[in-house]
Each structure stands twice: as structure tokens, then as C-alpha cells.
Design an enzyme around this catalytic site. Structure first.
Site, short mmCIF file in Angstrom:
data_model
loop_
_atom_site.label_atom_id
_atom_site.label_comp_id
_atom_site.label_asym_id
_atom_site.label_seq_id
_atom_site.Cartn_x
_atom_site.Cartn_y
_atom_site.Cartn_z
N ASP A 117 36.52 44.57 37.26
CA ASP A 117 36.23 44.72 38.69
C ASP A 117 35.62 46.08 38.99
O ASP A 117 35.80 47.06 38.26
CB ASP A 117 37.48 44.49 39.53
CG ASP A 117 38.61 45.47 39.24
OD1 ASP A 117 38.82 45.79 38.05
OD2 ASP A 117 39.27 45.93 40.19
N GLU A 184 41.89 46.18 38.76
CA GLU A 184 42.31 47.56 38.53
C GLU A 184 42.06 48.44 39.75
O GLU A 184 42.86 49.33 40.06
CB GLU A 184 41.56 48.13 37.32
CG GLU A 184 42.06 49.49 36.82
CD GLU A 184 41.43 50.68 37.53
OE1 GLU A 184 41.97 51.81 37.41
OE2 GLU A 184 40.41 50.49 38.24
#
Length: 496
Positions: A117, A184
Site C-alpha cells: 500500500d 501498513e
């Protein structure tokens, strides 16, 4: 441990004589042949998938993550032939767990981590990008785009190296896991935490070595050091975000009360901002200055030695001097206490309406012992206002354990760094003031030795601004070295 076994040296006249460099010497460079343009094109294509983590978790592009998963499968065929791949995560299964079975199942495994991400593009920054942020352009010797530095270069570097190794018939002695998280940037509660839970449930009692992202190798990255420096994270602060909210009577702006909701909340936030947590020297900071101190200002060696060899309790005169000096810089200051950052403030819908409620979000990066409950009690005692409710809205994580900077894992990692980038750089343990997905492993007993570093060489600190900023980019030539770094790491892990 350095922080305890050499305490006596701190108070002796010979302490600075024993306070000598711990930098590894004479490591021979290893050259790994990489088809750098082909690899760069593969990474550039991966950047084009908009795998964004928005703060609003309902705003989640499943199609982008699925597309990226399929792209990796197509791009690295040997990895997907020889390694087991699982889509994991709860409640959204968009993280990837790869299992590369080792030849000796009795050996504790290795975990290599990265995250898929990326952070969103701020709307007011779009016109500041020299290339469109998700174009994955290769221009002027750089690969450009959101995620190329944070953190898809690490994903692709690992997979490129594994693909190259598999072509040569390589098999690791230890079972090796790749954990690629999908959230994350919002704390990793769905991805990396689930991966740690899953491996623990599957009976893993000990993990020998964990590596995740952190600071890239950069000249001048740490205050006081102009040289090229590789900072190996050995501990991370925790993460807590609290919502402070007041619900009260609103009304017309022509009849304002003595205290409006916005003013009440602003006053509480102001009180909190002024009531900073006290400073203390963390064990990881002592390790950091044992390695870094001898490379710093020679006139301050007695101070750095006092920190390196010190112990918990009331700080000594030299430790107080160190704290005073570190408190003048925002990076080093953050290493010394639980930080308080007001990140969001919301109230009001119209210029002539008194809002019936107001909210603020305050982010804390806690030192060990400052749990969410401790922090909530601290906030209540500071603001002393029962009209304001306080709740934890984050995937809170505690400060982590400290990895051993004297152990085989750290030495193996330093050797790999020097084999890749040479001996003309400073390598030091580092107390990470931010955080990464590895905190979900490092906070547990089965994974004590967790290290963090982003395996890419940046030209200067200006390039570091690409992290979450504009014009995120990495050099094609340096990305090739990232691949070489992981390729060499696979070899070195055979000897761990």
C-alpha cells in the site's frame, strides 16, 4: 549487552579510551549482475497500480490490489511456481504471504517484509509532480511514482532476487517467509498483524531473523553525521491515536455562549501540547550511540560514552547534557520521549452556526511503558475537563522489544550492506521513531531480532523527501543494487 556490561567504564578515566569504533572493516564488495532496465520496467509497471491506503477504510480499491497481485504472479513465474502464496488478512484478505520451504525444517525461519500500500496524493500537490504520480515513468535515470521508494522497491527487490536465485536452483536452508502487507500506512492491523497471528498459530516458536523497511541509506540522514549512513532499526516506538470530542449545545453565532465547543476543545489541545512527556534515554538509544558515538564530534566523546554505557535511573550530568542537546533537534528529540502530535481538528459547517460538537485527533508515539491506558489517563489529568470524551481510535501497538546489535543477525546485515555499497559508510543501530509493519512481529516473544532498513541508496536528504511527498523516485542504477542486496542476503542467511 553493551548497555549493562560496560557500565563501569562510564565512570572511569579510561572510558573514552575504550569508546572506540565498532564499524566492520575490510568487507569485500560483491557484484551481482542484474538486467537493470528490465527490472526497472517491472517495478515501474507495479507502481501504476493505485494500491492506496486511505484513512477512511471504506474507501478501499479492491480492484487495484487484485490487479497488483495478478501482476506479481505473472511477472515472477518461478517464485509463484516454487513458493506457496496465500492471500491473507482480516477482515480484508489483500496481504500476501509467501512460504519458501527450507532444506532444514528444524531451523527457525526468516521473515522478509515489505508493504504494497501507498499513501494518497494530496490534492494540492498534484501540480508539483514532474511526472504523473502513478505513471511509473522512467526518466532521467530515475524510476518515478508513488510507492517506488515506499515501499514497492523492497517488494520487487526481494522478488527479483528470489527469481534470480530460483533460476540457479537455489534453496534456502531455513524456511523463508515473505510478508507483503496491504495496510501498513494505516498501522497494519489487517495485514501484518494477521500474518504474525497466523504464523504463531501454525506453531512457530521462534523466528531467527526479520527484516523490514525503514530509513534508506543516505548521506547526512542523521543530525551530526555528514557521511553516508546506513541506519539499522533495532526497536520501534509504539502507536496510539486518541479522539478528543465535545458534544454540547450549538446555536446561532449572534448569541455565543461564554465558552463555545471549539474554544473548549482548542483550550484542551493547547494544554496537552504544552504538557509534553518527560525525556528518558531508551536502551536502543544507548546501543545507537555506542556505534554512532565514536564517529561523531571528538570533543563530545565523553558525553556519548556516558550515554552508551549508562543505565536507567536518574540521568548523570553528562546524560543531562546529552538530553539538552538532543532536545534542540526534532528528530533526536523524538527519540527521547513519547511524542504528542495534533493531526486533525474538525468542527463547524457554516460561518454563522455554532457547532454542537468538535473533535480533534492526537497521535502519540509511545516509549516503553506508555500504554494506551497510561496515555489516556495522562491526557485526562492534563486537560481536567469532563465535558471532553477521549477514546482510542487506532490500531494501537506498544513500543517493541530491542533487537540485539551484537548478534549474528545484525552482523550479517551489516556485512551484506557493505558487500553491496562498500566500506565507506557508517553503519549504526537506530531507535526508529516512526514504525513499520514489523512492529507486529517485534512486539512478540517469538521474534526478538527484528531489523529495519530500506535497502536503497539515496543521493541526498532531498531525495528522502519523496517519502509521502512529491516526486517520489529512485535511481535505476541504485535499484539494481537493491536487488543485489537481497540476492547477497539470501546467500548470507545460509550461514546464519
Amino acid at each position: 549487552m553493551v548497555a549493562t556490561s560496560l557500565i563501569s567504564c562510564a565512570n572511569s578515566e579510561t572510558s573514552t579510551k575504550e569508546f572506540t569504533s565498532l564499524q566492520m572493516k575490510g568487507v569485500e564488495k560483491v557484484t551481482v549482475k542484474v538486467d537493470k532496465m528490465a527490472a526497472a520496467k517491472r517495478l515501474a509497471k507495479g507502481v501504476q497500480y493505485k494500491t492506496i491506503s486511505n484513512q477512511d477504510r471504506s474507501d478501499f480499491d479492491k480492484k487495484a490490489f487484485r490487479g497488483y497481485h495478478n501482476y506479481l504472479k505473472k511477472t515472477y513465474p518461478l517464485v509463484h511456481k516454487h513458493l506457496k502464496r496465500e492471500r491473507i488478512g482480516s477482515p480484508r484478505p489483500y496481504s500476501l504471504l509467501y512460504t519458501w520451504k527450507g532444506t532444514d525444517p528444524k531451523l527457525p525461519p526468516v521473515v522478509l517484509m515489505a508493504h504494497m500500500d501507498v499513501v494518497p496524493i494530496a490534492p494540492d500537490s498534484k501540480d508539483q509532480w514532474k511526472v504523473p504520480p502513478f505513471s511509473g515513468a522512467i526518466k532521467d535515470g530515475y524510476i518515478w511514482g508513488r510507492g517506488v521508494l515506499d515501499d514497492k522497491n523492497q517488494i520487487h527487490g526481494i522478488l527479483e532476487a528470489a527469481e534470480m536465485k530460483l533460476k540457479k536452483g537455489f534453496r534456502p536452508k531455513r524456511t523463508t517467509y515473505f510478508v507483503f502487507g496491504h495496510d501498513e500506512e494505516v498501522g497494519g492491523p489487517e495485514g501484518a498483524k494477521h500474518a504474525a497471528d497466523l504464523l504463531e498459530k501454525r506453531g512457530i516458536k521462534k523466528v531467527a531473523f526479520v527484516l523490514d523497511e525503514s530509513a534508506p541509506i543516505t548521506p547526512g540522514i542523521f543530525p551530526g553525521i555528514k557521511d553516508n549512513t546506513a541506519l539499522i532499526g533495532i526497536a520501534q516506538k509504539g502507536y496510539v491515536s486518541l479522539e478528543m470530542k465535545i458534544d454540547n449545545v450549538g446555536g446561532h453565532s449572534s448569541q455565543p455562549p461564554k465558552e463555545a465547543n471549539i474554544v473548549i476543545l482548542a483550550d484542551a489541545v493547547s494544554k496537552l501540547q504544552k504538557a509534553q512527556f518527560p525525556y528518558k534515554i531508551h536502551e536502543a538509544v544507548r546501543h545507537q550511540y555506542r556505534y554512532m558515538g565514536p564517529e561523531l564530534d571528538k570533543s563530545k566523546q565523553d558525553m556519548y560514552a556516558a550515554v552508551a554505557y549508562g543505565k536507567d535511573g536518574s540521568p548523570t550530568r553528562l546524560e543531562k547534557k546529552f538530553i539538552d542537546e538532543m532536545a534542540t533537534n526534532q528528530v533526536t528529540r523524538a527519540m527521547l520521549h513519547t511524542t504528542i502530535a495534533v493531526t486533525m481538528f474538525n468542527a463547524g459547517i457554516k460561518d454563522n452556526v455554532l457547532p454542537p460538537s468538535a473533535t480533534a485527533v492526537v497521535n502519540f508515539r509511545p516509549m516503553p511503558g506508555d500504554t494506551p491506558d497510561v496515555i489516556i489517563d495522562y491526557v485526562k489529568n492534563v486537560i481536567k475537563d469532563d465535558r471532553i470524551t477521549i477514546r482510542d481510535i487506532s490500531a494501537s501497538t506498544p513500543a517493541t522489544n530491542v533487537a540485539n546489535p551484537e548478534g549474528q543477525g545484525y552482523k550479517l546485515l551489516e556485512k551484506t550492506i557493505r558487500q553491496t555499497w562498500g566500506n565507506e559508510l557508517i553503519v549504526s543501530p537506530f531507535f526508529v521513531i516512526g514504525g513499520s509493519d514489523s512492529k507486529h512481529f517485534q512486539a512478540r516473544k517469538f521474534a526478538p531480532d527484528v531489523y529495519t532498513i530500506t535497502g536503497i541508496q539515496l543521493e541526498n536528504t532531498k531525495e528522502f523527501e519523496g517519502f509521502h511527498g512529491v516526486n517520489e523516485r529512485i535511481k535505476v542504477d541504485e535499484y539494481a543494487k537493491t536487488i543485489g542486496f537481497f540476492y547477497t542476503l539470501f546467500d548470507n542467511l545460509q550461514k546464519l
